[in-house]
Design a protein around this motif. Structure first.
Motif, PDB file in Angstrom:
ATOM      1  N   ALA A 207       0.837  -1.204   0.000  1.00  0.00           N
ATOM      2  CA  ALA A 207       0.000   0.000   0.000  1.00  0.00           C
ATOM      3  C   ALA A 207       0.872   1.254   0.000  1.00  0.00           C
ATOM      4  N   GLU A 208       1.941   1.248   0.765  1.00  0.00           N
ATOM      5  CA  GLU A 208       2.812   2.423   0.821  1.00  0.00           C
ATOM      6  C   GLU A 208       3.570   2.618  -0.492  1.00  0.00           C
ATOM      7  N   LEU A 209       4.053   1.541  -1.084  1.00  0.00           N
ATOM      8  CA  LEU A 209       4.724   1.672  -2.384  1.00  0.00           C
ATOM      9  C   LEU A 209       3.775   2.268  -3.413  1.00  0.00           C
ATOM     10  N   MET A 210       2.536   1.806  -3.399  1.00  0.00           N
ATOM     11  CA  MET A 210       1.559   2.301  -4.361  1.00  0.00           C
ATOM     12  C   MET A 210       1.203   3.763  -4.116  1.00  0.00           C
ATOM     13  N   LEU A 211       1.070   4.147  -2.851  1.00  0.00           N
ATOM     14  CA  LEU A 211       0.713   5.542  -2.584  1.00  0.00           C
ATOM     15  C   LEU A 211       1.860   6.481  -2.930  1.00  0.00           C
ATOM     16  N   ILE A 212       3.100   6.039  -2.671  1.00  0.00           N
ATOM     17  CA  ILE A 212       4.248   6.885  -3.022  1.00  0.00           C
ATOM     18  C   ILE A 212       4.302   7.075  -4.528  1.00  0.00           C
ATOM     19  N   ASP A 213       4.223   5.979  -5.274  1.00  0.00           N
ATOM     20  CA  ASP A 213       4.283   6.078  -6.735  1.00  0.00           C
ATOM     21  C   ASP A 213       3.126   6.900  -7.279  1.00  0.00           C
ATOM     22  N   ASN A 214       1.934   6.634  -6.785  1.00  0.00           N
ATOM     23  CA  ASN A 214       0.766   7.363  -7.271  1.00  0.00           C
ATOM     24  C   ASN A 214       0.902   8.856  -7.014  1.00  0.00           C
ATOM     25  N   ASP A 215       1.350   9.218  -5.812  1.00  0.00           N
ATOM     26  CA  ASP A 215       1.430  10.635  -5.467  1.00  0.00           C
ATOM     27  C   ASP A 215       2.551  11.351  -6.217  1.00  0.00           C
ATOM     28  N   MET A 216       3.639  10.651  -6.485  1.00  0.00           N
ATOM     29  CA  MET A 216       4.720  11.265  -7.268  1.00  0.00           C
ATOM     30  C   MET A 216       4.268  11.516  -8.705  1.00  0.00           C
ATOM     31  N   ILE A 217       3.637  10.504  -9.290  1.00  0.00           N
ATOM     32  CA  ILE A 217       3.268  10.603 -10.700  1.00  0.00           C
ATOM     33  C   ILE A 217       2.076  11.537 -10.908  1.00  0.00           C
ATOM     34  N   SER A 218       1.155  11.579  -9.953  1.00  0.00           N
ATOM     35  CA  SER A 218      -0.023  12.435 -10.098  1.00  0.00           C
ATOM     36  C   SER A 218       0.205  13.846  -9.559  1.00  0.00           C
ATOM     37  N   TYR A 219       1.361  14.097  -8.948  1.00  0.00           N
ATOM     38  CA  TYR A 219       1.598  15.388  -8.294  1.00  0.00           C
ATOM     39  C   TYR A 219       1.403  16.568  -9.245  1.00  0.00           C
ATOM     40  N   ASN A 220       1.893  16.472 -10.471  1.00  0.00           N
ATOM     41  CA  ASN A 220       1.819  17.612 -11.392  1.00  0.00           C
ATOM     42  C   ASN A 220       0.370  18.020 -11.629  1.00  0.00           C
ATOM     43  N   ARG A 221      -0.479  17.039 -11.876  1.00  0.00           N
ATOM     44  CA  ARG A 221      -1.896  17.336 -12.099  1.00  0.00           C
ATOM     45  C   ARG A 221      -2.529  17.929 -10.844  1.00  0.00           C
ATOM     46  N   TRP A 296       0.965   1.061 -14.899  1.00  0.00           N
ATOM     47  CA  TRP A 296      -0.312   1.645 -15.324  1.00  0.00           C
ATOM     48  C   TRP A 296      -0.293   3.163 -15.191  1.00  0.00           C
ATOM     49  N   SER A 297       0.337   3.667 -14.129  1.00  0.00           N
ATOM     50  CA  SER A 297       0.338   5.109 -13.879  1.00  0.00           C
ATOM     51  C   SER A 297       1.025   5.878 -15.000  1.00  0.00           C
ATOM     52  N   TYR A 298       1.988   5.241 -15.663  1.00  0.00           N
ATOM     53  CA  TYR A 298       2.659   5.875 -16.802  1.00  0.00           C
ATOM     54  C   TYR A 298       1.936   5.595 -18.118  1.00  0.00           C
ATOM     55  N   GLU A 299       1.312   4.436 -18.223  1.00  0.00           N
ATOM     56  CA  GLU A 299       0.729   4.034 -19.500  1.00  0.00           C
ATOM     57  C   GLU A 299      -0.708   4.520 -19.682  1.00  0.00           C
ATOM     58  N   THR A 300      -1.411   4.783 -18.569  1.00  0.00           N
ATOM     59  CA  THR A 300      -2.725   5.399 -18.669  1.00  0.00           C
ATOM     60  C   THR A 300      -2.551   6.877 -19.022  1.00  0.00           C
TER      61      THR A 300
END
Length: 358
Positions: A207-221, A296-300
């Protein structure tokens, strides 16, 4: 002379993760079927549906059709609740929880469409899911929904949490635990195994790995829309770091969590050969899910528009300008008294290159 656009460096957090990206051979067929059935709900405006389609919501690791459906459910619940206040969000959450516990009950006429979407998903899923996996999913998905209400309350009050408090809440709002619970639907993991501290700690790591990755990749938006429910924003505020420093902090924390997961694998006890086989399959599955979430976070197109694959290569993201979000009530009127919704079209005005739903 125009000022050069500001650029964010996005660290590669999963470079050393032992579980590789893999595509399920049934992906295209299952995704097409699931997406078609979901489109029949007409839960989104035409513009929102177009953005939703770009999320590419099929599961990347599992043959279960319910896994693909669940990702759609996650996104649509997020789509509806992200623009609402705590009171409306809590009403929607109540509808979803009721639908999960009464999957064969006809939903009230005029009710928010989330109830019927979730009811149909769960009615299909329980036909093949083991009883233990159903219990585990309901527990974790309910925790996720309750956390979404807390997030909405934070949004109402413009409340920024501490790093520790944020991570604790985000472990639930990232929806990792109900997502990985889907992976065990074809097996029967006893409660004493699923809730064992060693297994639970490994699930927390994912869960923590996913939240870190998600928040880094979605931060700009999210920074473009002044959203505070993001680890990078929280770290910048609490530690006084700039964006680059906060990204580096998050990448280091990601490495620490990876090590915690690998060390934890070595401490998993034995429950005998028949159970140990299931435990290994489950743990391999949740580890693969962390990779799938990252890929998925990069490919979506949800977070990075069409530039995801390019950004994954270059690691460079051009900072988006601030945009004005429309008031949710102006575009989607939700009557909390009768819990009805006509059409959810409440979105931020999308800047160029940002094509994901709100």
């Amino acid at each position: 002379m125009e000022a050069r656009p500001r650029v964010i460096y996005l660290p590669d957090t999963m470079n050393d993760w032992p579980w590789p990206r893999a595509m399920n051979p049934h992906y295209e067929a299952v995704k097409a079927e699931v997406d078609a059935s979901f489109r029949d709900f007409k839960a989104l405006s035409a513009k929102s549906q177009e953005a939703f389609d770009k999320c590419d919501s099929g599961s990347t690791y599992n043959a279960f059709e319910s896994a693909c459906e669940l990702i759609n459910v996650f996104i649509i619940v997020d789509e509806y609740t992200d623009v609402e206040n705590a009171a409306v969000t809590e009403a929607m959450v109540g509808i979803v929880i009721d639908a999960l516990h009464h999957p064969h009950k006809i939903r009230p006429e005029g009710e928010c469409i989330l109830g019927e979407i979730v009811r149909q998903f769960w009615a299909r899923t329980i036909q093949t899911a083991s009883m233990s996996s159903q219990r585990h999913f309901l527990d974790s998905y309910t925790a996720y929904l309750r956390a979404v209400v807390v997030e909405a309350l934070d949004r109402d009050e413009a409340h920024c949490r501490s790093i520790d408090d944020y991570i604790k809440l985000r472990r639930d709002t990232v929806a990792a635990k109900p997502a990985i619970a889907i992976h065990e639907m074809g097996m029967d993991l006893p409660d004493e195994v699923f809730y064992h501290p060693a297994i639970a700690a490994l699930a927390e790591c994912i869960a923590e790995l996913m939240l870190i990755d998600n928040d880094m990749i979605s931060y700009n938006r999210e920074q473009a829309r002044d959203e505070n429910h993001n680890l990078i924003t929280i770290v910048m505020l609490e530690l006084g770091l700039d964006r680059s420093g906060a990204m580096a902090w998050a990448a280091r924390y990601h490495t620490e969590v990876e090590k915690r997961f690998m060390d934890g694998l070595a401490k998993v006890p034995s429950w005998g050969p028949s159970i140990d086989v299931l435990v290994k399959e489950y743990l391999d599955g949740i580890a693969t899910w962390a990779r799938g979430n990252h890929s998925w976070s990069y490919e979506t197109q949800r977070y990075l528009g069409t530039r995801g694959p390019e950004i994954q290569r270059t690691r460079l993201v051009t900072l988006l300008p601030k945009v004005n979000c429309k008031a949710a009530s102006a575009a989607a009127k939700v009557n909390v008294a009768d819990l009805s919704i006509m059409d959810n079209t409440a979105h931020c005005e999308q800047p160029s290159g940002s094509s994901g739903p709100a």
